[in-house]
Design an enzyme around this catalytic site. Structure first.
Site, short mmCIF file in Angstrom:
data_model
loop_
_atom_site.label_atom_id
_atom_site.label_comp_id
_atom_site.label_asym_id
_atom_site.label_seq_id
_atom_site.Cartn_x
_atom_site.Cartn_y
_atom_site.Cartn_z
N PHE A 174 50.70 -34.77 49.07
CA PHE A 174 50.34 -33.35 49.81
C PHE A 174 50.85 -33.46 51.37
O PHE A 174 50.77 -34.40 52.09
CB PHE A 174 48.70 -33.33 50.01
CG PHE A 174 48.15 -31.96 50.20
CD1 PHE A 174 47.72 -31.27 49.06
CD2 PHE A 174 48.27 -31.08 51.24
CE1 PHE A 174 47.10 -29.92 49.10
CE2 PHE A 174 47.72 -29.95 51.44
CZ PHE A 174 47.11 -29.40 50.38
N HIS B 68 37.18 -27.42 54.06
CA HIS B 68 37.89 -28.29 53.23
C HIS B 68 38.56 -29.64 54.02
O HIS B 68 38.64 -30.64 53.68
CB HIS B 68 38.79 -27.79 52.03
CG HIS B 68 39.41 -28.76 51.20
ND1 HIS B 68 38.46 -29.10 50.34
CD2 HIS B 68 40.55 -29.00 50.70
CE1 HIS B 68 39.19 -29.78 49.07
NE2 HIS B 68 40.46 -29.80 49.64
N1 INI Z 1 45.28 -33.33 50.86
C1 INI Z 1 45.83 -33.66 51.89
O1 INI Z 1 46.34 -34.98 51.76
N2 INI Z 1 45.99 -32.95 52.75
C2 INI Z 1 45.40 -31.87 53.19
O2 INI Z 1 45.65 -31.19 54.05
C3 INI Z 1 44.92 -31.38 52.01
N3 INI Z 1 44.16 -29.85 51.99
O3 INI Z 1 44.21 -29.46 52.93
O4 INI Z 1 43.42 -29.69 51.31
C4 INI Z 1 44.67 -32.01 50.90
N4 INI Z 1 43.99 -31.67 49.93
C5 INI Z 1 44.09 -32.42 48.56
C6 INI Z 1 43.04 -33.45 48.36
O5 INI Z 1 43.55 -34.60 49.32
C7 INI Z 1 43.13 -34.03 46.63
O6 INI Z 1 44.44 -34.23 46.39
C8 INI Z 1 42.80 -32.59 45.87
O7 INI Z 1 41.47 -32.20 46.28
C9 INI Z 1 42.76 -33.29 44.33
O8 INI Z 1 41.43 -34.32 44.46
#
Ligand code: INI
Length: 174
Positions: free
Chosen positions: A23, A89
């Site tokens: 991500f 979130h």
């Molecule tokens: N994951 C991140 O590494 N950075 C982010 O900014 C982010 N946002 O904003 O949602 C994010 N979401 C995904 C999360 O880490 C998980 O991978 C997902 O929820 C699946 O469990």
């Protein structure tokens, strides 16, 4: 005078695990490049660096815990980037990932180093991933080497002294 125990910055012969979140990979890729740069500049061979990619910051703690459980790494470096959006979130992802990583370090006694950027916007993230705020991945690499060597130095000094708290080893009177 007290004894000050300090870790050297010599990374030769040390082995590192890295957990990187996909991500915001535009940013985490730069953190990884910074961490590898720091390790190499301090004598680490990239053959001794294993990188595991996970979907997002929330998945970093479990991957770091599994890496630590192998006991094959002197330290684990965690790289992620959480950027604030319109919902809460952001708060959950940043808090859970960072506190989860800290728990892995406490539970395993392996230095687990955190470079999870938590920023208001992309510009702040770019600043901290190689622009005017430096590269937090590089800082994490240096911190990992120092922590390994400082814990080793502390343990070797402690091993050379007499054991303390002998009372704890005595059998309790029945
Ligand atoms: N994951 C991140 O590494 N950075 C982010 O900014 C982010 N946002 O904003 O949602 C994010 N979401 C995904 C999360 O880490 C998980 O991978 C997902 O929820 C699946 O469990």
């Amino acid at each position: 005078m007290s004894n000050h125990i300090k870790g050297s910055f010599d990374g030769s012969d040390l082995k590192f695990g890295v957990v990187a979140a996909r991500f915001n990979e535009f940013i985490t890729g730069k953190l990884l490049a910074g961490a590898e740069d720091a390790l190499v500049r301090h004598g680490v061979s990239l053959d001794n660096v294993d990188v595991v990619w996970v979907p997002g910051a929330l998945e970093i703690p479990v991957a770091a815990k599994r890496m630590a459980a192998t006991r094959k790494y002197d330290s684990i470096i965690c790289l992620g980037c959480v950027i604030r959006g319109d919902t809460a979130h952001y708060d959950h992802v940043s808090r859970e990932s960072i506190s989860g990583i800290a728990k892995v370090a406490r539970d395993t006694s392996i230095p687990v180093i955190t470079a999870i950027l938590t920023t208001e916007n992309l510009e702040q993230a770019i600043d901290r991933a190689g622009a005017k705020g430096g590269n937090k991945g590089f800082d994490a690499g240096v911190a990992a080497i120092e922590m390994v060597n400082s814990m080793r130095a502390m343990e070797s000094r402690a091993a050379s002294g007499a054991p303390r708290l002998k009372i704890l080893n005595k059998k309790r009177p029945s």
